[in-house]
Structures are given as C-alpha cells and as structure tokens.
Design an enzyme around this catalytic site. Structure first.
Site, PDB file in Angstrom:
ATOM      1  N   ARG A   1      26.178  64.978  26.948  1.00  0.00           N
ATOM      2  CA  ARG A   1      25.477  64.223  27.979  1.00  0.00           C
ATOM      3  C   ARG A   1      25.765  62.730  27.936  1.00  0.00           C
ATOM      4  O   ARG A   1      25.432  62.016  28.874  1.00  0.00           O
ATOM      5  CB  ARG A   1      23.956  64.396  27.795  1.00  0.00           C
ATOM      6  CG  ARG A   1      23.420  65.683  28.342  1.00  0.00           C
ATOM      7  CD  ARG A   1      21.904  65.674  28.244  1.00  0.00           C
ATOM      8  NE  ARG A   1      21.378  67.029  28.326  1.00  0.00           N
ATOM      9  CZ  ARG A   1      21.084  67.630  29.476  1.00  0.00           C
ATOM     10  NH1 ARG A   1      21.256  66.988  30.607  1.00  0.00           N
ATOM     11  NH2 ARG A   1      20.622  68.853  29.477  1.00  0.00           N
TER      12      ARG A   1
ATOM     13  N   ARG B   1       8.657  68.081  45.729  1.00  0.00           N
ATOM     14  CA  ARG B   1       7.447  68.007  44.915  1.00  0.00           C
ATOM     15  C   ARG B   1       6.216  67.865  45.798  1.00  0.00           C
ATOM     16  O   ARG B   1       6.203  67.096  46.749  1.00  0.00           O
ATOM     17  CB  ARG B   1       7.539  66.829  43.954  1.00  0.00           C
ATOM     18  CG  ARG B   1       8.622  67.033  42.913  1.00  0.00           C
ATOM     19  CD  ARG B   1       8.278  66.423  41.602  1.00  0.00           C
ATOM     20  NE  ARG B   1       7.852  65.047  41.730  1.00  0.00           N
ATOM     21  CZ  ARG B   1       7.545  64.295  40.686  1.00  0.00           C
ATOM     22  NH1 ARG B   1       7.614  64.800  39.466  1.00  0.00           N
ATOM     23  NH2 ARG B   1       7.166  63.054  40.843  1.00  0.00           N
TER      24      ARG B   1
ATOM     25  N   LYS C   1      24.434  73.694  39.415  1.00  0.00           N
ATOM     26  CA  LYS C   1      25.139  74.009  38.174  1.00  0.00           C
ATOM     27  C   LYS C   1      24.633  75.313  37.546  1.00  0.00           C
ATOM     28  O   LYS C   1      25.426  76.117  37.061  1.00  0.00           O
ATOM     29  CB  LYS C   1      24.966  72.837  37.200  1.00  0.00           C
ATOM     30  CG  LYS C   1      25.737  72.957  35.903  1.00  0.00           C
ATOM     31  CD  LYS C   1      25.788  71.616  35.187  1.00  0.00           C
ATOM     32  CE  LYS C   1      24.429  71.146  34.714  1.00  0.00           C
ATOM     33  NZ  LYS C   1      23.915  71.885  33.543  1.00  0.00           N
TER      34      LYS C   1
ATOM     35  N   ARG D   1       4.525  63.722  48.264  1.00  0.00           N
ATOM     36  CA  ARG D   1       4.683  62.270  48.137  1.00  0.00           C
ATOM     37  C   ARG D   1       6.175  61.966  48.160  1.00  0.00           C
ATOM     38  O   ARG D   1       6.801  61.814  47.118  1.00  0.00           O
ATOM     39  CB  ARG D   1       4.064  61.783  46.827  1.00  0.00           C
ATOM     40  CG  ARG D   1       2.535  61.750  46.876  1.00  0.00           C
ATOM     41  CD  ARG D   1       1.992  60.888  45.782  1.00  0.00           C
ATOM     42  NE  ARG D   1       2.261  61.474  44.490  1.00  0.00           N
ATOM     43  CZ  ARG D   1       1.423  61.416  43.453  1.00  0.00           C
ATOM     44  NH1 ARG D   1       0.267  60.808  43.581  1.00  0.00           N
ATOM     45  NH2 ARG D   1       1.739  61.950  42.314  1.00  0.00           N
TER      46      ARG D   1
ATOM     47  N   ARG E   1      17.160  60.029  38.101  1.00  0.00           N
ATOM     48  CA  ARG E   1      17.883  61.034  37.305  1.00  0.00           C
ATOM     49  C   ARG E   1      19.368  61.049  37.683  1.00  0.00           C
ATOM     50  O   ARG E   1      20.234  61.239  36.827  1.00  0.00           O
ATOM     51  CB  ARG E   1      17.264  62.412  37.503  1.00  0.00           C
ATOM     52  CG  ARG E   1      15.894  62.524  36.824  1.00  0.00           C
ATOM     53  CD  ARG E   1      15.125  63.710  37.344  1.00  0.00           C
ATOM     54  NE  ARG E   1      15.725  64.975  36.943  1.00  0.00           N
ATOM     55  CZ  ARG E   1      15.503  66.130  37.573  1.00  0.00           C
ATOM     56  NH1 ARG E   1      14.721  66.166  38.618  1.00  0.00           N
ATOM     57  NH2 ARG E   1      16.077  67.224  37.150  1.00  0.00           N
TER      58      ARG E   1
END
Ligand SMILES: [Zn+2]
Length: 221
Positions: free
Chosen positions: A88, A127, A13, A169, A180
C-alpha cells in the site's frame, strides 16, 4: 501466475479479484487473511501479531513483511497467487521487492485498476444516516435501496419534520471518499510505480460493466 492487483476504493477490485481467482485457479492472498492465518498457526510471529492487534495498533511494516515472506513460502502459492491490498505504500513496495528477491520469486503481472474520481464518488456516495440515532450505514448493504426504517433504532419516520427516517449527507460522504482516493493517489500509486521498475505493470480501465472490465484484465493475463 503470480499477480498483484491494486486499485482505489470503489473501482471494483474485489469483484474482479474474485473473477480472476475463479478463472485462473490462483490462490487469493489478502493481508487480512494472512494475518489471521499467522495468528492461528501459533508461531512466535503469530503471537507478536496477536499482541499488536490486541493493543489495537496497526501492524508495523517490518512485521507485515515477515508475515508476507512466510506466507509466500507456503506450498499452496508456489504455482500462483493473486495478492490483493498489498503493498500500500512505497516503503512496503520496496521491502516487498527485496523479499521476493531473497526467496527467489518474481511477479508476472501487476494490475492497477483506475477510474476517474468523479465516477468513483458517484458509485460510492451511498452513505445514509438515521435522523433519530445518527447511525451511519451504506446503501450498498441494502442493495442500494434506502430502507424505510433504521435497522439500528427502528425509527421509521421523522415525525417532527415529516421527512424520511434515513437521509443522505451527500457532501460529507463525498469528502470522505475523495480523501480515500487522495490517499490512494499519493501513497499506493507510487508503490505501483516502484513495482513497475521490476515487474510488468498494466493499467486497467475500471469503467464499464463487470464483464467489460474482466475482459480487459483477461487480455493482459
Ligand atoms: Zn436509527
């Protein structure tokens, strides 16, 4: 051209918003920007926002709506804007429609970017964690190349186990991303369907290269 762009994290986005703003010349409105702008103006509204933020709280919907209404009345956005990251939730969407009606405005296009959850997880699962200080960082910040040392503590190897200083991880990361995505699916998508009752809405397939997705967006603008 008054546009709203919505999409889950990792769908591209931000990149596409940048392209739309460049191509069409509309003003990019992000909620973070307008909150900062309201505070800078020193208005009563700005001071209330500052208080909430100083207390570390989330901006309540009604205050957010006031700020949005104020922002949309400025001269610079009368010809067009790209609203990014708002609304949102269904409650915000309903209030937003009401505000636009009050100030006599409409929205020309609502763009909803979509991509399969698995693809987004693949894109975002970057991550990495330092074995020494446990600091978590994202590979995206390093051009997706795992650094050979930890930028936080300087650790460059795991002496005991002879492993790399930083490790991924994967399970942990994927769970966070999926959460999310779930929040987007449960809260933000219903907000989009509320907007669709009033404004033309287009779902944009977020799969493919940046140029391919940009072309899909262009074809509906
Ligand atoms: Zn470290």
């Amino acid at each position: 051209m008054k546009l709203i762009i919505m999409g889950p994290p990792g769908v591209g986005k931000g990149t596409q918003s940048h392209g739309i703003v460049q191509d069409t010349g509309v003003v990019h409105i992000s909620t973070g920007d307008i909150l900062r702008m309201a505070i800078r103006s020193g208005s009563e509204l700005g001071l209330s926002i500052q208080d909430v933020m100083n207390a570390g709280d989330l901006i309540p919907d009604d205050l957010m709506m006031e700020v949005m209404k104020e922002r949309l009345s400025h001269d610079d956005v009368q010809e067009g804007y790209l609203l990014d990251g708002f609304p949102r939730t269904p409650a915000q969407a309903m209030s937003f429609v009401k505000i636009l009606d009050e100030i006599g405005q409409s929205v020309d296009r609502v763009l909803v970017m979509r991509a399969p959850a698995d693809e987004i997880v693949r894109r975002l699962a970057g991550r990495i964690t330092c074995r020494a200080c446990n600091e978590v960082m994202n590979l995206v910040g390093f051009g997706r190349v795992t650094p050979t040392f930890c930028p936080f503590c300087g650790n460059d190897k795991d002496e005991e186990r002879g492993k790399d200083a930083l490790y991924q991880r994967a399970d942990d990361t994927e769970a966070t991303i999926r959460h999310r995505l779930e929040v987007f699916r449960k809260k933000t998508l219903p907000a989009a369907w509320i907007l669709e009752e009033r404004y033309p809405l287009f779902e944009i397939d977020g799969l493919g290269t940046t140029a391919e997705v940009a072309q899909r967006i262009k074809s509906v603008l």
